[in-house]
Motif scaffolding. Structure first.
Motif, short mmCIF file in Angstrom:
data_model
loop_
_atom_site.label_atom_id
_atom_site.label_comp_id
_atom_site.label_asym_id
_atom_site.label_seq_id
_atom_site.Cartn_x
_atom_site.Cartn_y
_atom_site.Cartn_z
N CYS A 207 0.96 -1.19 -0.11
CA CYS A 207 0.02 -0.16 -0.17
C CYS A 207 1.08 1.38 -0.04
CB CYS A 207 -1.12 0.00 1.18
SG CYS A 207 -0.15 0.07 2.69
N SER A 208 0.38 2.39 -0.37
CA SER A 208 0.98 3.59 -0.28
C SER A 208 1.25 4.26 0.84
CB SER A 208 0.52 4.46 -1.49
OG SER A 208 -0.74 5.05 -1.03
N PRO A 209 1.88 5.15 1.05
CA PRO A 209 1.97 6.06 2.57
C PRO A 209 0.71 6.44 2.73
CG PRO A 209 3.99 6.37 1.34
CD PRO A 209 3.03 5.70 0.34
N GLY A 210 0.22 7.09 1.74
CA GLY A 210 -1.22 7.70 1.71
C GLY A 210 -2.35 6.83 2.12
N GLU A 247 12.73 8.15 7.03
CA GLU A 247 12.01 6.88 6.78
C GLU A 247 11.24 6.48 7.86
OE1 GLU A 247 15.57 5.21 3.96
OE2 GLU A 247 14.81 3.82 5.37
N TYR A 248 11.44 6.79 9.05
CA TYR A 248 10.86 6.57 10.43
C TYR A 248 9.49 7.07 10.39
CZ TYR A 248 9.34 5.41 14.97
OH TYR A 248 8.50 4.89 15.88
N LEU A 249 9.38 8.04 9.74
CA LEU A 249 8.22 9.04 9.75
C LEU A 249 7.34 8.92 8.44
CD1 LEU A 249 9.04 12.14 11.96
CD2 LEU A 249 7.77 10.11 12.61
N GLU A 250 7.68 8.08 7.54
CA GLU A 250 7.00 8.17 6.18
C GLU A 250 5.77 8.06 6.22
OE1 GLU A 250 7.87 6.51 1.85
OE2 GLU A 250 7.65 4.95 3.49
N ARG A 251 5.19 7.13 7.01
CA ARG A 251 3.66 6.62 7.27
C ARG A 251 3.18 7.35 8.48
NH1 ARG A 251 3.17 1.84 3.17
NH2 ARG A 251 4.57 2.47 1.41
N TYR A 252 3.68 8.09 9.23
CA TYR A 252 3.22 8.64 10.43
C TYR A 252 1.94 9.27 10.25
CZ TYR A 252 3.36 11.16 14.97
OH TYR A 252 3.26 11.50 16.31
#
Ligand code: BMA
Length: 385
Positions: A207-210, A247-252
């Motif tokens: 899935c995408s970050p969004g 990278e850690y917060l990419e999907r925050y």
């Protein structure tokens, strides 16, 4: 007005803005759920204080079974070794989404799990829940990792209604977790974990970050606003993959959606010759320290361990050292399944009586930074003073 005077005013305004902003950030240490129950709010605040002094030690499925035993009232491998229960109990909801589910994916009956949660809470321990839920699109398990499953459960997706039904079941269980005065038991809730890897269907390549953020936002909004689960403390959880804070917060999903930042990482190889675990965990702890300070959040090492603990001093030589100098609120080791027939190997992460690392675990227990259940009870984590 002279140019110098103008510049001075500008500087003063900038200074004021920075201070107002940092004050706003400092004072913003509060749960994202503004309607959280008093006990949940107290736990969050108390965990913050606790994290400056040491960390809770947690164990998955601790009260349900251990190496060579199953469902013996009051028993715990951790307690057999050090005389005290863990300060934190991890349980997994995987399977609760099924219509016929009476047990989770590792065979723990949900009725027993509820009672274990109540027992741990009553003694002053803390509870965390994860959820290895099935793939809603294929009907396979959490590891049936294919693209499309996340998209399918988002609003407008083919499985959205199915997903809401699954969340209804999760909410019913969560709302059934109550103490002696019928108060809701606060839960550190860690959904959609280890998403920086791709072994689960909600993982990075599927899935995408969004989409990941939307999944989180929908889930949280549904549980909090629609189902009124006001006892959840939200735990954001990566694997050990992130190389830096970006990278850690990419999907925050956002500061109003997360209460605790965490990651998972397991020891492999020999800790003397293979520094992979120590280096990786140290990197993630540093990344989290910085991300959590900027966003005013707590941090945790949500899952770790060394399968079958073949290194006698792993607790004090490796784990304790890795955590030194960080303000992690807790560390949790995975479950003590015992012998796994299919894999033909031992699968456990906490010592049991007589296990190679048991002596060192007692040293770890006696360290003043590790908080087990008696320490947790003394700190009265569910009350604010
Ligand atoms: C894994 C193993 C599996 C288990 C899963 C979910 O790490 O322990 O046996 O099914 O976690 O608890």
């Amino acid at each position: 007005m002279t140019k110098l005077f103008q510049d001075k005013i500008l500087l003063a305004v900038i200074f004021l803005c920075i201070n107002v902003q940092s004050y706003a950030q400092q004072s913003a240490f509060a749960l994202c759920d503004k309607k959280a129950t008093a006990q949940t709010k107290a736990l969050y605040q108390n965990l913050k204080t606790l994290s400056t002094k040491g960390y809770l030690f947690g164990h998955q499925d601790d009260l349900a079974y251990g190496v060579n035993w199953r469902y013996k009232t009051g028993r715990s491998d951790v307690k057999d070794v050090c005389g005290d229960y863990p300060g934190l109990y991890g349980w997994d909801l995987g399977g609760i989404e099924k219509d016929t589910a009476d047990k989770n994916l590792d065979g723990v009956p949900f009725n027993k799990m509820r009672q274990f949660i109540k027992d741990g809470y009553k003694r002053g321990g803390v509870i965390t829940l994860s959820w290895h839920l099935n793939n809603p699109l294929t009907g396979g398990n959490a590891w049936d990792a294919k693209a499309g499953a996340v998209t399918s459960i988002l609003p407008g997706g083919a499985k959205h209604e199915v997903y809401k039904n699954w969340l209804d079941k999760v909410a019913a269980f969560i709302l059934s977790l109550r103490g002696s005065k019928k108060e809701l038991i606060p839960i550190l809730f860690r959904p959609y974990h280890e998403f920086t890897g791709s072994w689960f269907w909600w993982g990075k390549n599927h899935c995408s970050p969004g989409e990941y953020k939307m999944l989180w936002q929908f889930t949280q909004n549904y549980l909090t606003e629609i189902k009124k689960c006001h006892n959840l403390i939200y735990v954001y959880n990566t694997g050990s993959e992130p190389k830096d804070k970006t990278e850690y917060l990419e999907r925050y999903p956002g500061n109003d959606m997360v209460d605790i930042m965490s990651f998972d990482s397991y020891q492999g190889g020999n800790p003397v010759t293979d520094k992979g675990f120590v280096n990786g965990a140290s990197r993630l702890l540093n990344i989290m320290d910085s991300a959590a300070a900027e966003n005013n959040k707590l941090t945790a090492f949500a899952e770790t361990g060394y399968e079958a603990i073949p290194y006698a001093t792993w607790w004090t030589d490796v784990l304790q050292k890795v955590l030194a100098g960080h303000n992690t609120a807790y560390v949790l080791v995975w479950r003590n399944h015992g012998y796994q027939q299919a894999e033909k190997k031992m699968h456990y992460y906490a010592p049991f009586k007589g296990q190679l690392s048991a002596k060192d675990f007692i040293k770890f227990y006696n360290n003043n930074k590790t908080f087990f259940e008696k320490d947790a009870a003394k700190q009265n984590l569910y009350q604010l003073y």
